[in-house]
Design a protein around this motif. Structure first.
Motif, PDB file in Angstrom:
ATOM      1  N   GLU A  31      38.521  37.872  47.647  1.00 23.35           N
ATOM      2  CA  GLU A  31      38.687  37.552  49.059  1.00 23.35           C
ATOM      3  C   GLU A  31      39.531  36.288  49.213  1.00 23.35           C
ATOM      4  O   GLU A  31      39.259  35.267  48.593  1.00 23.35           O
ATOM      5  CB  GLU A  31      37.318  37.338  49.703  1.00 23.35           C
ATOM      6  CG  GLU A  31      37.382  37.144  51.196  1.00 23.35           C
ATOM      7  CD  GLU A  31      35.999  37.025  51.799  1.00 23.35           C
ATOM      8  OE1 GLU A  31      35.859  36.206  52.694  1.00 23.35           O
ATOM      9  OE2 GLU A  31      35.087  37.744  51.352  1.00 23.35           O
ATOM     10  N   GLY A  32      40.552  36.356  50.029  1.00 22.07           N
ATOM     11  CA  GLY A  32      41.421  35.215  50.233  1.00 22.07           C
ATOM     12  C   GLY A  32      42.556  35.117  49.237  1.00 22.07           C
ATOM     13  O   GLY A  32      43.453  34.307  49.397  1.00 22.07           O
ATOM     14  N   ASN A  33      42.546  35.947  48.178  1.00 17.96           N
ATOM     15  CA  ASN A  33      43.660  35.954  47.236  1.00 17.96           C
ATOM     16  C   ASN A  33      44.576  37.101  47.661  1.00 17.96           C
ATOM     17  O   ASN A  33      44.545  38.195  47.111  1.00 17.96           O
ATOM     18  CB  ASN A  33      43.172  36.135  45.797  1.00 17.96           C
ATOM     19  CG  ASN A  33      44.277  35.945  44.785  1.00 17.96           C
ATOM     20  OD1 ASN A  33      45.454  36.130  45.102  1.00 17.96           O
ATOM     21  ND2 ASN A  33      43.920  35.588  43.579  1.00 17.96           N
ATOM     22  N   TRP A  34      45.402  36.810  48.655  1.00 16.09           N
ATOM     23  CA  TRP A  34      46.203  37.838  49.305  1.00 16.09           C
ATOM     24  C   TRP A  34      47.165  38.524  48.351  1.00 16.09           C
ATOM     25  O   TRP A  34      47.342  39.746  48.424  1.00 16.09           O
ATOM     26  CB  TRP A  34      46.929  37.251  50.508  1.00 16.09           C
ATOM     27  CG  TRP A  34      45.972  36.710  51.506  1.00 16.09           C
ATOM     28  CD1 TRP A  34      45.626  35.394  51.697  1.00 16.09           C
ATOM     29  CD2 TRP A  34      45.167  37.462  52.409  1.00 16.09           C
ATOM     30  NE1 TRP A  34      44.672  35.300  52.674  1.00 16.09           N
ATOM     31  CE2 TRP A  34      44.369  36.543  53.130  1.00 16.09           C
ATOM     32  CE3 TRP A  34      45.041  38.817  52.677  1.00 16.09           C
ATOM     33  CZ2 TRP A  34      43.470  36.950  54.114  1.00 16.09           C
ATOM     34  CZ3 TRP A  34      44.145  39.215  53.660  1.00 16.09           C
ATOM     35  CH2 TRP A  34      43.381  38.295  54.361  1.00 16.09           C
ATOM     36  N   ASN A  35      47.804  37.770  47.481  1.00 19.71           N
ATOM     37  CA  ASN A  35      48.758  38.391  46.559  1.00 19.71           C
ATOM     38  C   ASN A  35      48.051  39.346  45.593  1.00 19.71           C
ATOM     39  O   ASN A  35      48.540  40.443  45.335  1.00 19.71           O
ATOM     40  CB  ASN A  35      49.545  37.349  45.779  1.00 19.71           C
ATOM     41  CG  ASN A  35      50.589  37.999  44.897  1.00 19.71           C
ATOM     42  OD1 ASN A  35      51.407  38.779  45.373  1.00 19.71           O
ATOM     43  ND2 ASN A  35      50.539  37.717  43.606  1.00 19.71           N
ATOM     44  N   LYS A  36      46.897  38.929  45.086  1.00 24.10           N
ATOM     45  CA  LYS A  36      46.161  39.791  44.161  1.00 24.10           C
ATOM     46  C   LYS A  36      45.736  41.093  44.851  1.00 24.10           C
ATOM     47  O   LYS A  36      45.863  42.184  44.287  1.00 24.10           O
ATOM     48  CB  LYS A  36      44.943  39.052  43.623  1.00 24.10           C
ATOM     49  CG  LYS A  36      44.270  39.732  42.472  1.00 24.10           C
ATOM     50  CD  LYS A  36      43.195  38.835  41.883  1.00 24.10           C
ATOM     51  CE  LYS A  36      42.833  39.301  40.502  1.00 24.10           C
ATOM     52  NZ  LYS A  36      41.922  38.382  39.837  1.00 24.10           N
ATOM     53  N   LEU A  37      45.280  40.973  46.082  1.00 27.89           N
ATOM     54  CA  LEU A  37      44.892  42.163  46.842  1.00 27.89           C
ATOM     55  C   LEU A  37      46.099  43.048  47.133  1.00 27.89           C
ATOM     56  O   LEU A  37      46.015  44.281  47.063  1.00 27.89           O
ATOM     57  CB  LEU A  37      44.211  41.748  48.147  1.00 27.89           C
ATOM     58  CG  LEU A  37      42.844  41.082  47.990  1.00 27.89           C
ATOM     59  CD1 LEU A  37      42.408  40.443  49.301  1.00 27.89           C
ATOM     60  CD2 LEU A  37      41.809  42.069  47.488  1.00 27.89           C
ATOM     61  N   PHE A  38      47.234  42.430  47.440  1.00 31.17           N
ATOM     62  CA  PHE A  38      48.455  43.196  47.697  1.00 31.17           C
ATOM     63  C   PHE A  38      48.899  43.931  46.436  1.00 31.17           C
ATOM     64  O   PHE A  38      49.223  45.119  46.482  1.00 31.17           O
ATOM     65  CB  PHE A  38      49.559  42.264  48.198  1.00 31.17           C
ATOM     66  CG  PHE A  38      50.874  42.960  48.393  1.00 31.17           C
ATOM     67  CD1 PHE A  38      51.069  43.807  49.473  1.00 31.17           C
ATOM     68  CD2 PHE A  38      51.904  42.777  47.492  1.00 31.17           C
ATOM     69  CE1 PHE A  38      52.280  44.459  49.655  1.00 31.17           C
ATOM     70  CE2 PHE A  38      53.116  43.427  47.661  1.00 31.17           C
ATOM     71  CZ  PHE A  38      53.308  44.272  48.745  1.00 31.17           C
ATOM     72  N   ALA A  69      46.799  46.887  45.786  1.00 26.41           N
ATOM     73  CA  ALA A  69      47.080  47.987  46.713  1.00 26.41           C
ATOM     74  C   ALA A  69      48.374  48.713  46.346  1.00 26.41           C
ATOM     75  O   ALA A  69      48.417  49.945  46.361  1.00 26.41           O
ATOM     76  CB  ALA A  69      47.143  47.465  48.147  1.00 26.41           C
ATOM     77  N   VAL A  70      49.426  47.966  46.010  1.00 32.56           N
ATOM     78  CA  VAL A  70      50.697  48.635  45.691  1.00 32.56           C
ATOM     79  C   VAL A  70      50.645  49.338  44.341  1.00 32.56           C
ATOM     80  O   VAL A  70      51.464  50.220  44.081  1.00 32.56           O
ATOM     81  CB  VAL A  70      51.930  47.685  45.760  1.00 32.56           C
ATOM     82  CG1 VAL A  70      52.143  47.182  47.153  1.00 32.56           C
ATOM     83  CG2 VAL A  70      51.845  46.575  44.772  1.00 32.56           C
ATOM     84  N   GLY A  77      50.120  57.682  48.368  1.00 31.02           N
ATOM     85  CA  GLY A  77      49.286  58.608  49.119  1.00 31.02           C
ATOM     86  C   GLY A  77      48.387  57.878  50.096  1.00 31.02           C
ATOM     87  O   GLY A  77      48.473  56.656  50.251  1.00 31.02           O
ATOM     88  N   PRO A  78      47.509  58.607  50.763  1.00 31.31           N
ATOM     89  CA  PRO A  78      46.669  58.050  51.822  1.00 31.31           C
ATOM     90  C   PRO A  78      45.815  56.848  51.394  1.00 31.31           C
ATOM     91  O   PRO A  78      45.636  55.915  52.172  1.00 31.31           O
ATOM     92  CB  PRO A  78      45.779  59.218  52.243  1.00 31.31           C
ATOM     93  CG  PRO A  78      46.550  60.435  51.860  1.00 31.31           C
ATOM     94  CD  PRO A  78      47.323  60.054  50.623  1.00 31.31           C
ATOM     95  N   ALA A 102      44.903  51.138  52.093  1.00 34.82           N
ATOM     96  CA  ALA A 102      44.676  49.816  51.495  1.00 34.82           C
ATOM     97  C   ALA A 102      45.697  48.806  52.005  1.00 34.82           C
ATOM     98  O   ALA A 102      45.348  47.666  52.356  1.00 34.82           O
ATOM     99  CB  ALA A 102      44.723  49.909  49.971  1.00 34.82           C
ATOM    100  N   LEU A 103      46.979  49.214  52.065  1.00 35.96           N
ATOM    101  CA  LEU A 103      48.024  48.310  52.549  1.00 35.96           C
ATOM    102  C   LEU A 103      47.858  48.018  54.038  1.00 35.96           C
ATOM    103  O   LEU A 103      48.039  46.883  54.483  1.00 35.96           O
ATOM    104  CB  LEU A 103      49.407  48.896  52.269  1.00 35.96           C
ATOM    105  CG  LEU A 103      49.833  48.880  50.802  1.00 35.96           C
ATOM    106  CD1 LEU A 103      51.076  49.739  50.593  1.00 35.96           C
ATOM    107  CD2 LEU A 103      50.067  47.457  50.320  1.00 35.96           C
ATOM    108  N   SER A 104      47.509  49.021  54.802  1.00 33.64           N
ATOM    109  CA  SER A 104      47.301  48.837  56.232  1.00 33.64           C
ATOM    110  C   SER A 104      46.129  47.897  56.507  1.00 33.64           C
ATOM    111  O   SER A 104      46.222  46.992  57.342  1.00 33.64           O
ATOM    112  CB  SER A 104      47.039  50.196  56.892  1.00 33.64           C
ATOM    113  OG  SER A 104      46.744  50.041  58.257  1.00 33.64           O
ATOM    114  N   THR A 105      45.043  48.104  55.799  1.00 33.75           N
ATOM    115  CA  THR A 105      43.861  47.253  55.960  1.00 33.75           C
ATOM    116  C   THR A 105      44.173  45.817  55.556  1.00 33.75           C
ATOM    117  O   THR A 105      43.801  44.875  56.258  1.00 33.75           O
ATOM    118  CB  THR A 105      42.686  47.804  55.120  1.00 33.75           C
ATOM    119  OG1 THR A 105      42.386  49.127  55.576  1.00 33.75           O
ATOM    120  CG2 THR A 105      41.460  46.925  55.235  1.00 33.75           C
ATOM    121  N   LEU A 106      44.862  45.659  54.447  1.00 33.42           N
ATOM    122  CA  LEU A 106      45.231  44.319  53.982  1.00 33.42           C
ATOM    123  C   LEU A 106      46.123  43.621  55.009  1.00 33.42           C
ATOM    124  O   LEU A 106      45.909  42.449  55.339  1.00 33.42           O
ATOM    125  CB  LEU A 106      45.928  44.392  52.627  1.00 33.42           C
ATOM    126  CG  LEU A 106      46.382  43.059  52.042  1.00 33.42           C
ATOM    127  CD1 LEU A 106      45.203  42.133  51.812  1.00 33.42           C
ATOM    128  CD2 LEU A 106      47.139  43.292  50.747  1.00 33.42           C
TER     129      LEU A 106
END
Length: 93
Positions: free
Chosen positions: A3-10, A13-14, A19-20, A25-29
């Protein structure tokens, strides 16, 4: 926690297969990042005139030449730029 590590979450997701599941995941992020940025940005702006000890989000010393106050909240770096006059009398912005 991620949480709060935006690059790691991005990156996570990529790395998902196209697919859906990846799109969600990208939309939610993206939605969460915008919400977080707007929320803390509003707080920082609304408390601009308060002394640092009374601010909800405290300024940080992040260095740099251009001046301005810097903040970090929920893993997002904010810079509140102010026009700074250089030693030669010129303005930075």
């Amino acid at each position: 926690t991620e949480e709060g590590n935006w690059n790691k979450l991005f990156q996570k997701a990529v790395d998902l297969d196209e697919g859906p599941k990846r799109w969600k995941a990208l939309s939610t992020l993206g939605r969460d990042f915008v919400y977080t940025s707007k929320t803390y940005g509003k707080i920082i702006i609304s408390e601009l005139s308060l002394p640092p000890e009374r601010k909800t989000v405290k300024p940080v010393d992040a260095g740099g030449r251009a001046g301005g106050m810097k903040y970090v909240a929920a893993g997002v770096f904010f810079k509140f730029a102010l026009d700074t006059q250089g030693e030669d009398g010129s303005w930075m912005y």
